[in-house]
Design a protein around this motif. Structure first.
Motif, PDB file in Angstrom:
ATOM      1  N   VAL A   1      29.421  32.239  25.045  1.00 17.50           N
ATOM      2  CA  VAL A   1      30.426  32.636  26.025  1.00 17.50           C
ATOM      3  C   VAL A   1      31.786  32.840  25.357  1.00 17.50           C
ATOM      4  N   ASP A   2      32.648  33.577  26.065  1.00 14.46           N
ATOM      5  CA  ASP A   2      34.063  33.707  25.716  1.00 14.46           C
ATOM      6  C   ASP A   2      34.877  32.955  26.751  1.00 14.46           C
ATOM      7  N   LEU A   3      35.972  32.329  26.302  1.00 15.00           N
ATOM      8  CA  LEU A   3      36.889  31.640  27.210  1.00 15.00           C
ATOM      9  C   LEU A   3      38.217  32.386  27.253  1.00 15.00           C
ATOM     10  N   ARG A   4      38.787  32.452  28.466  1.00 12.28           N
ATOM     11  CA  ARG A   4      40.112  33.043  28.660  1.00 12.28           C
ATOM     12  C   ARG A   4      40.902  32.185  29.635  1.00 12.28           C
ATOM     13  N   LEU A   5      42.203  32.183  29.480  1.00 12.21           N
ATOM     14  CA  LEU A   5      43.058  31.610  30.509  1.00 12.21           C
ATOM     15  C   LEU A   5      43.164  32.608  31.655  1.00 12.21           C
ATOM     16  N   PRO A   6      43.241  32.135  32.899  1.00 15.31           N
ATOM     17  CA  PRO A   6      43.340  33.073  34.039  1.00 15.31           C
ATOM     18  C   PRO A   6      44.550  33.997  33.867  1.00 15.31           C
ATOM     19  N   GLY A   7      44.272  35.287  33.783  1.00 16.41           N
ATOM     20  CA  GLY A   7      45.345  36.256  33.594  1.00 16.41           C
ATOM     21  C   GLY A   7      46.038  36.143  32.253  1.00 16.41           C
ATOM     22  N   GLY A   8      45.448  35.374  31.358  1.00 18.58           N
ATOM     23  CA  GLY A   8      46.102  35.136  30.073  1.00 18.58           C
ATOM     24  C   GLY A   8      45.259  35.597  28.894  1.00 18.58           C
ATOM     25  N   PRO A   9      45.565  35.051  27.717  1.00 14.03           N
ATOM     26  CA  PRO A   9      44.932  35.548  26.487  1.00 14.03           C
ATOM     27  C   PRO A   9      43.500  35.045  26.307  1.00 14.03           C
ATOM     28  N   HIS A  10      42.821  35.706  25.431  1.00 16.81           N
ATOM     29  CA  HIS A  10      41.475  35.317  25.010  1.00 16.81           C
ATOM     30  C   HIS A  10      41.575  34.067  24.148  1.00 16.81           C
ATOM     31  N   LEU A  11      40.741  33.066  24.442  1.00 19.66           N
ATOM     32  CA  LEU A  11      40.778  31.797  23.706  1.00 19.66           C
ATOM     33  C   LEU A  11      39.760  31.729  22.582  1.00 19.66           C
ATOM     34  N   GLY A  12      38.734  32.562  22.639  1.00 23.69           N
ATOM     35  CA  GLY A  12      37.741  32.558  21.566  1.00 23.69           C
ATOM     36  C   GLY A  12      36.331  32.431  22.083  1.00 23.69           C
ATOM     37  N   GLY A  13      35.370  32.757  21.224  1.00 24.17           N
ATOM     38  CA  GLY A  13      33.964  32.667  21.571  1.00 24.17           C
ATOM     39  C   GLY A  13      33.384  31.328  21.172  1.00 24.17           C
ATOM     40  N   LEU A  14      32.380  30.886  21.921  1.00 22.53           N
ATOM     41  CA  LEU A  14      31.722  29.612  21.670  1.00 22.53           C
ATOM     42  C   LEU A  14      30.209  29.814  21.737  1.00 22.53           C
ATOM     43  N   ASP A  15      29.494  29.022  20.969  1.00 26.08           N
ATOM     44  CA  ASP A  15      28.038  29.126  20.973  1.00 26.08           C
ATOM     45  C   ASP A  15      27.423  28.411  22.168  1.00 26.08           C
ATOM     46  N   ALA A  16      28.053  27.332  22.624  1.00 23.92           N
ATOM     47  CA  ALA A  16      27.570  26.608  23.808  1.00 23.92           C
ATOM     48  C   ALA A  16      28.768  25.965  24.488  1.00 23.92           C
ATOM     49  N   TYR A  17      28.721  25.919  25.825  1.00 25.72           N
ATOM     50  CA  TYR A  17      29.838  25.341  26.571  1.00 25.72           C
ATOM     51  C   TYR A  17      29.318  24.653  27.818  1.00 25.72           C
ATOM     52  N   TRP A  18      29.768  23.400  28.010  1.00 24.88           N
ATOM     53  CA  TRP A  18      29.452  22.627  29.208  1.00 24.88           C
ATOM     54  C   TRP A  18      30.721  22.589  30.070  1.00 24.88           C
TER      55      TRP A  18
END
Length: 276
Positions: free
Chosen positions: A180-197
């Protein structure tokens, strides 16, 4: 046939690969070990020629030795020779060093690619160890070697991902969101992760970097991403392919501990989770 006619002599029996290896080691004498294709054949690489078809045998010796290559023996020198393994009674260079010495003498891109990818797919060693030796031997400026390294790293990442899936399954960890990729709402891209809980705000990232010239810059990028996520309350667990291969149970325990500790931490910032 006239019995007095001289008979044509029979050709000599072909010498075995073991005979050639012994001959090369006798020539090189003390502190020598087999390397290159000879070593890879003893390490049971299917992409290396059978021992009996290797005409020129590579031997690794200390740099100070006064020794010249011959038609049947190629002398490779090292300031710090590695600790040899003993295979079938022969001293043999470790796979990463043997690969680098073999690749140094090879020009066929297909052969180089098959040897490098088999090092990982066959479970002989991790990609980082191979790339480190290729870098030391100054082989990463050859285009066909660079292409083979890209294939090697892709193979290594694929195997590491398979081990990560197996770890979650075999040690009954909760199912995460994968890749998955993580982003702040309406903000920048935080980076990709192999697994996320998401419920526990725990992330796993596979560290599949290989030591190349830009390693410092890449590590700085990893560090910046981890620090940013942790400031948001997300715990980031870095796992290496080697640790997953050699101590999967310990890595599962690390992830489980991070998941269990989530209830003791402040709630993490809200982030948007997107498929990668």
């Amino acid at each position: 046939m006239n019995p007095n006619t001289p008979k044509t002599p029979l050709p000599p029996l072909p010498r075995t690969g073991d005979d050639r290896f012994r001959e090369a080691l006798r020539y090189a004498r003390a502190e020598a070990m087999l390397t290159g294709l000879a070593a890879l054949s003893l390490h049971r690489f299917t992409a290396a020629p059978p021992a009996g078809l290797i005409d020129r045998v590579d031997v690794l010796v200390p740099r100070a030795r006064r020794l010249r290559s011959t038609g049947r023996v190629r002398v490779v020198r090292s300031a710090e020779p590695p600790q040899p393994a003993e295979i079938d009674g022969f001293p043999v260079a470790p796979v990463p060093r043997a690969l680098a010495d073999a690749v140094a003498a090879l020009t066929d891109p297909g052969t180089v690619r098959r040897l490098l990818t088999e090092a990982v797919s066959g479970g002989h060693c991790e990609p980082a160890a191979v790339v480190r030796e290729l870098n030391r031997a100054r082989l990463l400026n050859r285009p066909h070697v660079v292409d083979a390294v890209d294939a090697l790293l892709a193979e290594g990442r694929s195997l590491a991902e398979d081990r990560l899936y197996a770890m979650v399954r075999e040690f009954a960890l909760p199912d995460p969101l994968w890749n998955v990729d993580l982003r702040l709402p309406g903000g920048p891209h935080l980076g990709g992760l192999d697994a996320y809980w998401p419920d526990q705000a725990v992330a796993v990232e596979l560290d599949t970097r290989a030591p190349r010239q830009d390693d410092d810059a890449l590590w700085s990028e990893y560090t910046r991403k981890r620090e940013h996520l942790e400031r948001l309350g997300i715990t980031v667990v870095h796992l290496t392919p080697r640790k997953l291969r050699e101590a999967m149970d310990q890595q599962a325990a690390v992830v489980r501990t991070a998941l269990m500790a989530a209830s003791d931490r402040q709630p993490a910032a809200y982030v948007v989770v997107l498929p990668r």
